[in-house]
Design an enzyme around this catalytic site. Structure first.
Site, mmCIF file in Angstrom:
data_model
loop_
_atom_site.group_PDB
_atom_site.id
_atom_site.type_symbol
_atom_site.label_atom_id
_atom_site.label_comp_id
_atom_site.label_asym_id
_atom_site.label_seq_id
_atom_site.Cartn_x
_atom_site.Cartn_y
_atom_site.Cartn_z
ATOM 1 N N ASP A 178 0.820 -1.213 0.000
ATOM 2 C CA ASP A 178 0.000 0.000 0.000
ATOM 3 C C ASP A 178 0.854 1.262 0.000
ATOM 4 O O ASP A 178 0.318 2.364 0.027
ATOM 5 C CB ASP A 178 -0.929 0.009 1.216
ATOM 6 C CG ASP A 178 -2.395 0.011 0.826
ATOM 7 O OD1 ASP A 178 -2.704 -0.250 -0.346
ATOM 8 O OD2 ASP A 178 -3.245 0.272 1.709
ATOM 9 N N ASP A 246 6.041 -7.268 9.808
ATOM 10 C CA ASP A 246 7.115 -7.590 10.755
ATOM 11 C C ASP A 246 6.888 -8.919 11.465
ATOM 12 O O ASP A 246 7.631 -9.254 12.391
ATOM 13 C CB ASP A 246 7.239 -6.477 11.799
ATOM 14 C CG ASP A 246 5.940 -6.295 12.584
ATOM 15 O OD1 ASP A 246 4.973 -5.795 11.998
ATOM 16 O OD2 ASP A 246 5.905 -6.665 13.771
ATOM 17 N N ASP A 341 -9.864 -6.673 11.955
ATOM 18 C CA ASP A 341 -9.710 -8.086 12.303
ATOM 19 C C ASP A 341 -10.856 -8.598 13.172
ATOM 20 O O ASP A 341 -11.571 -9.540 12.799
ATOM 21 C CB ASP A 341 -8.359 -8.311 12.995
ATOM 22 C CG ASP A 341 -8.021 -7.216 14.004
ATOM 23 O OD1 ASP A 341 -8.932 -6.482 14.424
ATOM 24 O OD2 ASP A 341 -6.836 -7.114 14.376
#
Length: 786
Positions: A178, A246, A341
C-alpha cells in the site's frame, strides 16, 4: 457432521448451565443481611479458603469453579453493601454525584469480573489436528500487507514465508504493497510521488528475486482491510494466511493449522499467538526483569483460550489462517471500523461459522520501540473496539450465541479501562481537595468489606494469571496509557465514524536515551496524585476529627501515586538490550578472510545473530595466520570476507555470503565480529536469517513457557510497590537532568565523522519543513526535539 464441534458446544452449554445453577445460591447468600461480626467471619473464611485452594486451580476444574464461585459470592455482597449502605445522601448533590460516579466505575468492574470469570473458567487445550494427505491439502495464499516498512524487514518476512513447509504448488506468497499505490505514485507532493515510485520499483525487484507475487492497487482506501480485499480479488486459494510485515513465520505454521480446516468444514479461522522478539517500551523503560512475562501473554495464554472454549476466539489481524469462502460470504475483510480483524470475525461468527485458537506461537514480530508509537498503537486498538461496541454491538447482533455475545462484550468493554481507571485515580481527590463525601463507611466496615474485597480480587488474579502476569503490572500498564487513550475513547464515543487508521512504526532504532515528547499528560497525572498526598497531609493537621477518613482515602491515594510514579518511568526512553536476545542463535560456520588477492584464510566461527543487513559471529580459535599477523585486522582494513554457514539439513542456504567487517570486539567469550551485508546480497542474507532465527517455533515456546517466570501475590506486590518507591529519586533526577543531557548530546553529535554528518545535514527538505529547521533525520540523529 462435525462430531467434535457438537461435543464442544455441549461442553459450553454444560458450563453455562453450571454457572447459572451456581448463581442462584450465590445471589441468595449475597443478599442476606448480617452484622459486622458475621461479615468479618465471612471475610476471614473466604480469604482463607482462597489461599488454600489457590495452588490447585490450574490442575482441578471443580476447584477452579469453586474458587470463582466463592469470589463471586463475596464480590456480590460487597457490591450490594456499597449500593445500600455507603452512598451519601442526595441532599448533598456534589458529594452524591462524585459517589455515584465512583460507584458506577465499581459496578463496571464487578460486571467485568463476572465476564472474565466466565471466559477464564475453562480455557481450551486443543488437540493437534489429524494428519492430512499431501494430495488433499487445501491451497493457501500467504498475504503480507505493507505500507512503509523497510525493505530488509520485508525481505526476511517474505523469505520466511517462502520457506514454510508446504507443497510448493499449493502455496502463493503475496506482498500487498500500500506504499506504492497509483495514488501515492501520482501524489501532488513530488517528494511523496518520487519515494513511492522508487519503493514500488525496489519491492517489485525484491519480490521477483524471492519468487513472491507483488501486488498494489489504485487508491489507498479502507486501510489494511481495503489492501487485503484488493489482493484477494486476484487470488483463488481455499485458505489465506495473514502476516503483518514484521511478523516472520516459522516453517511449521501451515502444517500445524491446516488440518483443523480439513476436519471441520465450518471452521473459518485458526488464530495463533503474537510473539515479539523485542520488549515493549513500558517493560523496557520501567526496568522489568527479562523473566517477567510480556504484556500480551495474559491474553494469548489464558484469555484467548477461554474465548475459544465459548466459541468467541477472534481474528487478531495477523498470524491467522482464514477460510476464503467464509470471508467472501460477508463481503470480504470488514472495514467499517479501524479494527478490521475483530470486526471481520464478528461478522463471520454471526453467519454461524466457527473459530479456533491454537496456543502455539509461530511468528516472531516486532513491538513499537518508543512509548509514543506504543500509545499510537493502543489508541488505534481502543478506538476500533469502542467503534465496534457502538456500531456493531454484539448484544443486539443476530446470529451469535449467548456465549459469543458475552465474549465480544468482554473484549470490547475492556478498552473502556482509561475511563474507569481515571475515575479510580481522581476519586480520592474529590475528598482531599474539596472535602466531598464519596462514600459513607466506618473503620470496622473497611476491615470487613473493603480490604477483604481488594484482597480477594488480588488472590483471584494471582490464581488465574500468576504464571503469565505479575501482580499489579497490568495496573501500571493501564495507568501509563490512561491519560492518552482517554481522549481517544471520548472522541470515539462522540464521533464513532470519524476514526482514521494510522500505521504503527515498528522498526525504529532506539540508539540513545531521551525523554518522550508526549510525557506531559502522564507527568501531569503523577503530579496530581502528589498534590493529593499533600492535601491529605493538610487535612490531617487541619481537621483532626476527620483523621479516620483521611487515613482511608490517603492510603488509596498513596497506592495510586506509587503505581503512577512507576508508570511515569515509561516516558524515559532507554535503549536497553536483552541479556539473552530472543533472536540469538548458535550455528557453526566458517569465516573466510580474503585480503588483497593473497588467498583465503578460513576461521572456525559460530553465528550468533543473523539479519538481512548484518551478521554477528564469534570467532573460535586463533585469528593469526602462518606469518603471525592478525587476519581479522587485515580484513577489517579493506579486505572482504565470506561466511559459510554449516547447515546439514539446508545445504542451499549454506552458500558463501559476502560481507565486510564492521567491527571487531574482544571479550571474555572470545572475539565477536559484526559483519555488514551489502544491499545486493540482502536476499541471500534474508533467507539465511529467516531459516536460522525464525524457522523453528520451539524458540518462541521456550521464551513463552520456560524463560518467563511466574510470581506470587505477596512477592509481586512487594516488587511493584518497592519499585514505585525506589523509582521516585531517579525520576526526579532524570527530569532535572534532561536539559543538561540534551545539551551534552548535541555537543557530542558535532563530533560525528564527517561522512556521517554530511549524510544527515544534507538530507532533502521534507514536506512542511522550514528551510532552516532540522530535518526528521537530523532530529533522530541529534536528539533535537526529543
Amino acid at each position: 457432521m462435525n462430531i467434535s464441534g457438537v461435543v464442544s458446544r455441549l461442553g459450553v452449554s454444560v458450563m453455562v448451565l453450571l454457572w447459572l445453577l451456581l448463581m442462584v445460591p450465590i445471589l441468595f447468600l449475597a443478599s442476606v443481611p448480617t452484622s459486622i461480626a458475621v461479615q468479618g467471619v465471612l471475610a476471614l473464611v473466604t480469604v482463607g479458603l482462597l489461599l488454600v485452594v489457590k495452588p490447585f486451580v490450574h490442575v482441578c476444574l471443580p476447584i477452579r469453579f469453586g474458587m470463582l464461585a466463592v469470589a463471586s459470592f463475596f464480590t456480590l455482597r460487597y457490591w450490594l453493601w456499597r449500593l445500600t449502605e455507603t452512598l451519601p445522601s442526595p441532599e448533598e448533590p456534589l458529594s452524591f454525584a462524585a459517589a455515584i460516579i465512583l460507584f458506577g466505575a465499581e459496578t463496571f468492574t464487578v460486571g467485568l469480573f463476572f465476564l472474565t470469570a466466565l471466559v477464564t473458567a475453562d480455557p481450551t487445550d486443543p488437540e493437534p489436528p489429524a494428519r492430512v494427505r499431501v494430495k488433499d491439502v487445501p491451497s493457501v495464499d500467504i498475504l503480507v500487507p505493507s505500507y512503509n516498512e523497510a525493505d530488509e524487514l520485508l525481505a526476511v518476512t517474505l523469505a520466511a514465508a517462502k520457506q514454510i513447509n508446504y507443497p510448493h504448488d499449493k502455496v502463493t506468497v503475496v506482498l500487498c504493497d500500500d506504499g506504492g499505490t497509483d495514488q501515492r505514485c501520482n501524489h501532488s507532493d513530488p517528494a511523496i510521488a518520487t519515494e513511492s515510485k522508487a519503493r514500488r520499483a525496489r519491492l517489485q525487484k525484491l519480490c521477483s528475486d524471492l519468487g513472491v507475487v507483488y501486488v498494489t492497487r489504485a487508491r489507498n482506501e479502507s486501510a489494511k482491510a481495503g489492501n487485503l480485499n484488493s489482493a484477494l480479488q486476484n487470488l483463488s486459494g481455499e485458505l489465506f494466511l495473514v502476516l503483518d510485515a514484521d511478523h516472520v513465520p516459522s516453517r511449521d505454521f501451515l502444517i500445524r493449522t491446516v488440518g483443523y480446516f480439513v476436519e471441520n468444514p465450518r471452521l473459518f479461522l485458526v488464530q495463533t499467538p503474537h510473539f515479539f522478539i523485542n520488549r515493549d517500551p513500558i517493560e523496557r523503560n520501567i526496568g522489568l526483569p527479562e523473566t517477567c512475562p510480556s504484556e500480551n501473554e495474559m491474553f494469548y495464554t489464558t484469555i484467548h483460550r477461554g474465548l475459544d472454549r465459548l466459541g468467541g476466539a477472534f481474528f487478531c489481524g495477523s498470524a491467522a489462517l482464514l477460510r476464503r469462502r467464509a470471508v467472501d460470504e460477508v463481503g470480504g475483510i470488514s472495514g467499517e471500523t479501524i479494527t478490521e480483524d475483530a470486526e471481520t470475525a464478528l461478522d463471520i461468527h454471526a453467519r454461524g461459522w466457527e473459530s479456533k485458537y491454537l496456543d502455539q506461537a509461530m511468528i516472531g514480530g516486532l513491538q513499537p520501540e518508543t512509548f509514543a508509537s506504543f500509545i499510537q498503537q493502543r489508541g488505534r486498538w481502543a478506538t476500533g473496539m469502542i467503534q465496534m461496541l457502538i456500531l456493531k454491538n454484539p448484544i443486539f447482533r443476530s446470529g451469535l450465541s449467548i456465549t459469543q455475545r458475552l465474549c465480544y462484550l468482554n473484549s470490547m468493554s475492556f478498552w473502556l479501562f482509561p475511563l474507569i481507571r481515571m475515575i479510580f485515580l481522581i476519586s480520592p481527590l474529590f475528598y482531599m481537595f474539596f472535602g466531598l463525601e464519596i462514600f459513607v463507611v466506618s473503620s470496622k466496615e473497611v476491615l470487613v468489606y473493603i480490604l477483604p474485597y481488594l484482597l480477594i480480587g488480588f488472590l483471584v488474579q494471582s490464581a488465574l494469571f500468576s504464571k503469565v502476569r505479575w501482580p499489579q503490572i497490568s495496573e501500571v500498564y493501564e495507568i501509563a496509557q490512561t491519560p492518552y487513550l482517554l481522549r481517544a475513547i471520548i472522541g470515539t464515543v462522540l464521533r464513532p465514524r470519524a476514526a482514521q487508521f494510522k500505521v504503527t512504526v515498528k522498526e525504529e532504532e532506539l540508539d540513545h536515551a531521551f525523554l518522550s515528547p508526549i510525557y506531559l499528560p502522564l507527568l501531569g497525572l503523577t503530579l496530581l496524585m502528589l498534590l493529593g498526598l499533600i492535601a491529605g497531609g493538610y487535612r490531617w493537621i487541619a481537621f483532626p476529627g476527620d483523621r479516620t477518613v483521611v487515613q482511608l482515602v490517603g492510603a488509596w491515594n498513596l497506592y495510586n501515586f506509587l503505581l503512577t510514579s512507576l508508570a511515569l518511568r515509561a516516558v524515559f526512553e532507554r535503549p536497553r538490550r536483552l541479556l539473552k536476545p530472543r533472536t540469538g542463535v548458535s550455528v557453526p560456520a566458517s569465516l573466510h578472510l580474503i585480503s588483497g588477492g593473497e588467498g583465503s584464510y578460513p576461521l572456525d566461527a559460530t553465528i550468533l545473530s543473523a539479519g538481512a543487513k548484518s551478521l554477528i559471529l564469534r570467532v573460535d580459535g586463533d585469528t593469526r595466520g602462518p606469518d603471525g599477523k592478525d587476519r581479522l585486522n587485515e580484513a577489517r582494513e579493506g579486505g572482504a570476507v565470506e561466511v559459510h554457514a554449516i547447515l546439514t539439513n539446508e545445504p542451499d542456504l549454506a552458500a558463501a555470503l559476502p560481507a565486510t567487517i564492521a567491527s571487531v570486539r574482544s571479550g571474555v567469550e572470545g572475539v565477536t565480529v559484526n559483519l555488514a551485508i551489502a544491499s545486493k546480497d540482502m536476499i541471500a542474507a534474508s533467507r539465511l536469517a529467516a531459516f536460522l532465527t525464525f524457522g523453528d517455533s520451539a524458540r518462541w515456546t521456550f521464551f513463552r513457557k520456560v524463560h518467563s517466570r511466574g510470581r506470587g501475590l505477596f512477592s509481586g506486590l512487594v516488587f511493584v510497590f518497592s519499585k514505585g518507591i525506589l523509582s521516585l529519586p531517579t525520576t526526579v533526577y532524570d527530569f532535572l537532568n534532561e536539559p543538561a543531557r540534551r545539551k551534552a548530546e548535541l555537543e557530542t553529535a558535532t563530533h560525528v565523522p564527517s561522512n556521517e554528518l554530511a549524510n544527515v545535514v544534507s538530507a532533502p527538505v521534507q514536506p512542511g519543513q522550514k528551510p532552516n529547521e532540522p530535518s526528521p533525520e537530523a532530529e533522530k540523529y541529534f536528539g533535537v526535539g526529543s
